[in-house]
Write a protein that holds these residues in place. Structure first.
Motif, PDB file in Angstrom:
ATOM      1  N   GLY A  97      -3.485  11.186  10.145  1.00 20.76           N
ATOM      2  CA  GLY A  97      -2.644  11.602  11.373  1.00 20.76           C
ATOM      3  C   GLY A  97      -1.238  11.293  10.889  1.00 20.76           C
ATOM      4  N   GLY A  98      -1.162  10.857   9.764  1.00 24.91           N
ATOM      5  CA  GLY A  98       0.344  10.649   9.279  1.00 24.91           C
ATOM      6  C   GLY A  98       1.086  11.790   8.802  1.00 24.91           C
ATOM      7  N   SER A  99       2.140  11.809   8.405  1.00 26.26           N
ATOM      8  CA  SER A  99       2.677  12.967   7.555  1.00 26.26           C
ATOM      9  C   SER A  99       3.524  12.703   6.206  1.00 26.26           C
ATOM     10  CB  SER A  99       4.098  13.298   8.427  1.00 26.26           C
ATOM     11  OG  SER A  99       3.494  13.473   9.890  1.00 26.26           O
ATOM     12  N   ILE A 100       3.443  13.620   5.243  1.00 28.63           N
ATOM     13  CA  ILE A 100       3.977  13.676   4.191  1.00 28.63           C
ATOM     14  C   ILE A 100       4.869  15.114   3.904  1.00 28.63           C
ATOM     15  CG2 ILE A 100       4.010  13.212   1.592  1.00 28.63           C
ATOM     16  CD1 ILE A 100       1.431  11.863   1.890  1.00 28.63           C
ATOM     17  N   PRO A 101       6.060  14.991   4.614  1.00 28.29           N
ATOM     18  CA  PRO A 101       6.557  16.172   4.887  1.00 28.29           C
ATOM     19  C   PRO A 101       6.637  17.134   3.608  1.00 28.29           C
ATOM     20  CG  PRO A 101       7.782  14.435   5.933  1.00 28.29           C
ATOM     21  CD  PRO A 101       6.648  13.880   5.179  1.00 28.29           C
ATOM     22  N   LEU A 142       0.392  -0.384   7.552  1.00 26.98           N
ATOM     23  CA  LEU A 142       1.500   0.329   6.841  1.00 26.98           C
ATOM     24  C   LEU A 142       2.699   0.200   7.917  1.00 26.98           C
ATOM     25  CD1 LEU A 142      -0.246   3.663   5.937  1.00 26.98           C
ATOM     26  CD2 LEU A 142      -0.170   1.558   4.475  1.00 26.98           C
ATOM     27  N   HIS A 143       3.758   0.160   7.568  1.00 26.99           N
ATOM     28  CA  HIS A 143       5.031   0.185   8.463  1.00 26.99           C
ATOM     29  C   HIS A 143       4.963  -0.931   9.420  1.00 26.99           C
ATOM     30  CE1 HIS A 143       5.852   4.774   8.168  1.00 26.99           C
ATOM     31  NE2 HIS A 143       5.362   4.320   7.124  1.00 26.99           N
ATOM     32  N   SER A 144       3.870  -2.093   9.346  1.00 25.74           N
ATOM     33  CA  SER A 144       4.023  -3.187  10.292  1.00 25.74           C
ATOM     34  C   SER A 144       4.283  -4.350   9.760  1.00 25.74           C
ATOM     35  CB  SER A 144       2.540  -3.154  10.736  1.00 25.74           C
ATOM     36  OG  SER A 144       1.875  -1.936  11.466  1.00 25.74           O
ATOM     37  N   CYS A 187       0.755  -1.044  -0.034  1.00 26.70           N
ATOM     38  CA  CYS A 187       0.102  -0.072  -0.059  1.00 26.70           C
ATOM     39  C   CYS A 187       0.812   1.471   0.183  1.00 26.70           C
ATOM     40  CB  CYS A 187      -0.888   0.126   1.046  1.00 26.70           C
ATOM     41  SG  CYS A 187      -1.770   1.459   1.469  1.00 26.70           S
ATOM     42  N   ASP A 188       1.986   1.293   1.091  1.00 32.38           N
ATOM     43  CA  ASP A 188       2.787   2.319   0.997  1.00 32.38           C
ATOM     44  C   ASP A 188       3.993   2.284   0.573  1.00 32.38           C
ATOM     45  OD1 ASP A 188       3.886   4.750   2.304  1.00 32.38           O
ATOM     46  OD2 ASP A 188       3.631   4.039   4.264  1.00 32.38           O
ATOM     47  N   ASP A 189       4.319   2.848  -0.483  1.00 34.30           N
ATOM     48  CA  ASP A 189       3.420   3.651  -1.654  1.00 34.30           C
ATOM     49  C   ASP A 189       3.320   2.778  -2.822  1.00 34.30           C
ATOM     50  OD1 ASP A 189       1.650   5.652  -2.344  1.00 34.30           O
ATOM     51  OD2 ASP A 189       3.315   6.798  -2.960  1.00 34.30           O
ATOM     52  N   GLY A 200       2.377  17.553  10.445  1.00 37.10           N
ATOM     53  CA  GLY A 200       3.919  17.796  10.341  1.00 37.10           C
ATOM     54  C   GLY A 200       4.577  16.937  11.371  1.00 37.10           C
ATOM     55  N   LEU A 201       5.795  17.152  11.368  1.00 40.70           N
ATOM     56  CA  LEU A 201       6.798  16.136  12.223  1.00 40.70           C
ATOM     57  C   LEU A 201       8.096  16.662  12.599  1.00 40.70           C
ATOM     58  CD1 LEU A 201       6.982  13.067  13.005  1.00 40.70           C
ATOM     59  CD2 LEU A 201       8.061  12.670  10.658  1.00 40.70           C
ATOM     60  N   SER A 202       8.376  16.480  14.006  1.00 42.54           N
ATOM     61  CA  SER A 202       9.648  16.936  14.424  1.00 42.54           C
ATOM     62  C   SER A 202      10.204  15.543  15.132  1.00 42.54           C
ATOM     63  CB  SER A 202       9.271  17.971  15.553  1.00 42.54           C
ATOM     64  OG  SER A 202      10.460  18.077  16.331  1.00 42.54           O
ATOM     65  N   GLU A 254      11.187   9.223   0.759  1.00 41.78           N
ATOM     66  CA  GLU A 254       9.930   9.731   1.547  1.00 41.78           C
ATOM     67  C   GLU A 254      10.149   9.152   2.869  1.00 41.78           C
ATOM     68  OE1 GLU A 254       6.341  10.118   3.447  1.00 41.78           O
ATOM     69  OE2 GLU A 254       7.164   8.217   3.030  1.00 41.78           O
ATOM     70  N   GLU A 255      10.501   7.848   2.982  1.00 33.50           N
ATOM     71  CA  GLU A 255      10.491   7.224   4.368  1.00 33.50           C
ATOM     72  C   GLU A 255      11.587   7.583   5.299  1.00 33.50           C
ATOM     73  OE1 GLU A 255       7.813   5.920   5.241  1.00 33.50           O
ATOM     74  OE2 GLU A 255       6.750   4.800   3.769  1.00 33.50           O
ATOM     75  N   VAL A 256      12.480   8.311   4.588  1.00 33.86           N
ATOM     76  CA  VAL A 256      13.608   8.834   5.279  1.00 33.86           C
ATOM     77  C   VAL A 256      13.640  10.566   5.422  1.00 33.86           C
ATOM     78  CG1 VAL A 256      15.251   6.873   5.366  1.00 33.86           C
ATOM     79  CG2 VAL A 256      15.129   8.501   3.521  1.00 33.86           C
ATOM     80  N   GLY A 257      12.533  10.893   5.265  1.00 32.37           N
ATOM     81  CA  GLY A 257      12.431  12.474   5.303  1.00 32.37           C
ATOM     82  C   GLY A 257      12.662  13.300   4.187  1.00 32.37           C
ATOM     83  N   SER A 258      12.561  12.802   2.905  1.00 32.95           N
ATOM     84  CA  SER A 258      12.552  13.481   1.466  1.00 32.95           C
ATOM     85  C   SER A 258      13.705  14.513   1.743  1.00 32.95           C
ATOM     86  CB  SER A 258      11.187  14.246   1.421  1.00 32.95           C
ATOM     87  OG  SER A 258      10.224  13.243   1.256  1.00 32.95           O
ATOM     88  N   SER A 317      -1.571   9.673  -4.289  1.00 36.57           N
ATOM     89  CA  SER A 317      -2.288   8.712  -3.618  1.00 36.57           C
ATOM     90  C   SER A 317      -1.227   8.015  -2.467  1.00 36.57           C
ATOM     91  CB  SER A 317      -2.765   7.672  -4.262  1.00 36.57           C
ATOM     92  OG  SER A 317      -3.543   8.216  -5.292  1.00 36.57           O
ATOM     93  N   ASP A 318      -1.364   8.405  -1.176  1.00 41.69           N
ATOM     94  CA  ASP A 318      -0.563   7.908  -0.290  1.00 41.69           C
ATOM     95  C   ASP A 318      -1.077   8.205   1.170  1.00 41.69           C
ATOM     96  OD1 ASP A 318       1.873   6.671   0.651  1.00 41.69           O
ATOM     97  OD2 ASP A 318       3.084   8.715   0.717  1.00 41.69           O
ATOM     98  N   THR A 319      -2.217   8.278   1.068  1.00 45.29           N
ATOM     99  CA  THR A 319      -3.174   8.091   2.373  1.00 45.29           C
ATOM    100  C   THR A 319      -4.332   7.123   2.341  1.00 45.29           C
ATOM    101  OG1 THR A 319      -4.504   9.816   1.348  1.00 45.29           O
ATOM    102  CG2 THR A 319      -2.776  10.822   2.771  1.00 45.29           C
ATOM    103  N   ILE A 353     -11.567  11.699   1.894  1.00 43.61           N
ATOM    104  CA  ILE A 353     -10.265  12.040   1.194  1.00 43.61           C
ATOM    105  C   ILE A 353      -9.598  12.878   2.373  1.00 43.61           C
ATOM    106  CG2 ILE A 353      -9.553  14.046  -0.229  1.00 43.61           C
ATOM    107  CD1 ILE A 353     -12.037  13.208  -2.078  1.00 43.61           C
ATOM    108  N   ASP A 354      -8.467  12.759   2.623  1.00 46.48           N
ATOM    109  CA  ASP A 354      -7.872  13.592   3.897  1.00 46.48           C
ATOM    110  C   ASP A 354      -7.717  14.915   3.199  1.00 46.48           C
ATOM    111  OD1 ASP A 354      -7.433  11.680   5.666  1.00 46.48           O
ATOM    112  OD2 ASP A 354      -5.332  11.160   5.242  1.00 46.48           O
ATOM    113  N   VAL A 355      -8.074  15.806   4.335  1.00 48.80           N
ATOM    114  CA  VAL A 355      -8.062  17.466   4.179  1.00 48.80           C
ATOM    115  C   VAL A 355      -6.813  17.937   5.025  1.00 48.80           C
ATOM    116  CG1 VAL A 355     -10.182  17.322   3.304  1.00 48.80           C
ATOM    117  CG2 VAL A 355      -9.792  17.972   5.618  1.00 48.80           C
TER     118      VAL A 355
END
Ligand code: BES
Ligand code: MN
Ligand code: MN
Length: 459
Positions: free
Chosen positions: A396-400, A425-427, A118-120, A196-198, A152-156, A178-180, A190-192
């Motif tokens: 809830g996720g991030s696509i920085p 995803l990620h599991s 799925c991802d991605d 973000g992420l720190s 993407e998975e390491v912060g682009s 399409s990554d949500t 549809i995610d609106v």
């Protein structure tokens, strides 16, 4: 039936087997041991773009993994869709928890099981196959550009530089991603918004060497004990984050918007059952969907130190470590939150303990308004193919990189994702429904068409 849907029906077995080939490439961007495979995945994407009819296909070198570009400009007066996706995947560990090996895709219960299903890779590849379908049926309604990255998975890390250096080449009227996830196959959404992420790593140091825990224990601050205490102090009894100033910039979500969110179908019972937990946890005063959608959070992602080998070793360790992430919401910024965290965490350290905070990647939160043409086009497209109007949700996720598209390319994004939370995803045992893969390929051409129409009416 639409010509593109007909083409999909006639070619669905090949569309699937091609995706399985892509899934066999272990393109784990986080682990340098897989570097050859990450490059191989880039080549695969480039080859398939070319085969589908894209022009100017290029594997663009960066300081890290390459960005695959390709386009098809049919008429400069038509609107342009920039498709973004990623061909890299998360690590597959712990491999022993997978029912079938992560890079030997297997179909069970109408689902594709593999890392990246799925991802991605699954979601990104839908766009290449939808493009092929539009090319073959001569029904391309917009110009298309593809920008598929491998970090993407390491912060682009290198995508921002690429975008700034290629503003002209990447000019577009919308970024389509399409990554949500959706709420359910019978509840399209549809995610609106994306958070973000720190992300930081902390190193806590006590004595200058590992010590005998009997000879020194109780008399010298133990970095693991102290790290645990410092981490525990980051939330109060209401599960609010205690970092001073942490919430200062959080945009207030109106009562109206919260009421609208509360209409999203959600069963706490099923949620708990799915996760095997007997109760949820979170910030007082907010629902589960609000906690993951509109509120900032702080999580420890990993913690280590001392002796973790076989048997017992009596040791008071010199160092302890943790990786900590904070999910951010509008109008927090990763830079200011990282600083607030860092200052506060250092202040939490007792005498005899020193703290180093190393920032990893960050990203800014984004909102994509439901009133925009791209959202409207996605909504119409999904309504047509699902037979139900999709509801707006906050992911809830991030696509920085999405915030950067807006800032540097001045282009709005639409997050037309076809995944489900059950896709893991990620599991271990990540999967993607065949229904979702084909539904995505069916819906994307409808988006192109609706987007072209709405843009035309506007002008
Ligand atoms: N596709 C996800 C993000 C996502 C998943 C958004 C589901 C909404 C719903 C993306 O690949 C991802 O995992 N992003 C990372 C951030 C990155 C910097 C490692 C994340 O959210 O942890
Ligand atoms: Mn992703
Ligand atoms: Mn991911």
């Amino acid at each position: 039936m639409r010509p593109t849907t007909q083409y999909l029906t006639a070619n669905q077995d090949r569309f699937l087997s091609e995706l399985l080939d892509l899934l066999r490439i272990p393109s784990i961007s986080a682990d340098p041991n897989f570097s050859d495979s990450v490059h191989k995945a880039a080549q695969f994407v480039a080859d398939k773009l070319t085969a589908a009819g894209a022009e100017h296909v290029e594997i663009c070198k960066t300081e890290g993994y390459p960005i695959v570009y390709g386009d098809k400009i049919i008429d400069p007066s038509l609107p342009t869709i920039l498709v973004y996706g990623h061909y890299d995947v998360q690590p597959s560990v712990p491999d022993e928890l997978w029912i079938s090996p992560p890079f030997e895709p297997e179909i069970r219960n109408e689902r594709i099981y593999a890392r990246g299903a799925c991802d991605d890779k699954g979601q990104m590849y839908m766009h290449i196959k939808a493009f092929e379908a539009m090319m073959q049926t001569q029904s391309l309604a917009c110009n298309v550009k593809f920008m598929i990255e491998g970090e993407e998975e390491v912060g682009s890390k290198n995508l921002g530089t690429f975008c700034i250096a290629n503003r002209e080449r990447l000019s577009a009227d919308v970024v389509l991603i399409s990554d949500t996830s959706m709420v359910g196959n019978d509840i399209p959404s549809i995610d609106v918004g994306l958070r973000g992420l720190s992300y930081v790593e902390v190193e806590v140091t006590g004595p200058n060497r590992d010590l005998h825990s009997g000879v020194y224990g109780g008399a010298v601050a133990n970095p693991i004990n102290q790290l645990a205490k410092m981490i525990a102090a980051l939330h109060d009894e209401n599960n609010h984050i205690t970092i001073p100033g942490f919430y200062d910039d959080v945009a207030i979500v109106s009562a109206e918007d919260r009421a609208a969110m509360a209409l999203t179908p959600f069963s706490l019972d099923e949620y708990e059952k799915d996760l095997g937990i007997s109760g949820v946890w979170g910030e007082m005063g907010y629902s589960t969907l609000e906690r993951t959608g509109i509120r900032p959070t702080l999580e420890v992602n990993g913690i280590w130190g001392g002796y973790i080998g076989e048997g017992a070793k009596t040791v008071l360790p010199s160092k302890a470590y943790a990786k900590i992430s904070m999910r951010l919401v509008p109008n927090q910024t990763s830079e200011s939150i990282t600083k607030l965290f860092s200052d506060h965490f250092k202040r939490l350290a007792p005498a005899g303990i020193t703290v180093e905070v190393r920032p990893h990647h960050g990203g800014e939160p984004v909102l994509t308004p439901t009133t925009s043409i791209p959202f409207q086009a996605a909504s119409l497209a999904m309504e047509e193919t699902f037979g139900k109007k999709p509801i707006p949700t906050r992911g809830g996720g991030s696509i920085p990189i999405v915030a950067l598209f807006e800032k540097e390319l001045k282009v709005k994004t639409v997050l037309m994702g076809f995944g489900l939370d059950m896709d893991a995803l990620h599991s271990p045992n990540e999967s993607y429904g065949l229904f979702n893969y084909y539904k995505g390929i069916e819906t994307i051409p409808v988006f192109h068409q609706r987007f072209a129409e709405l843009m035309k009416n506007k002008s």
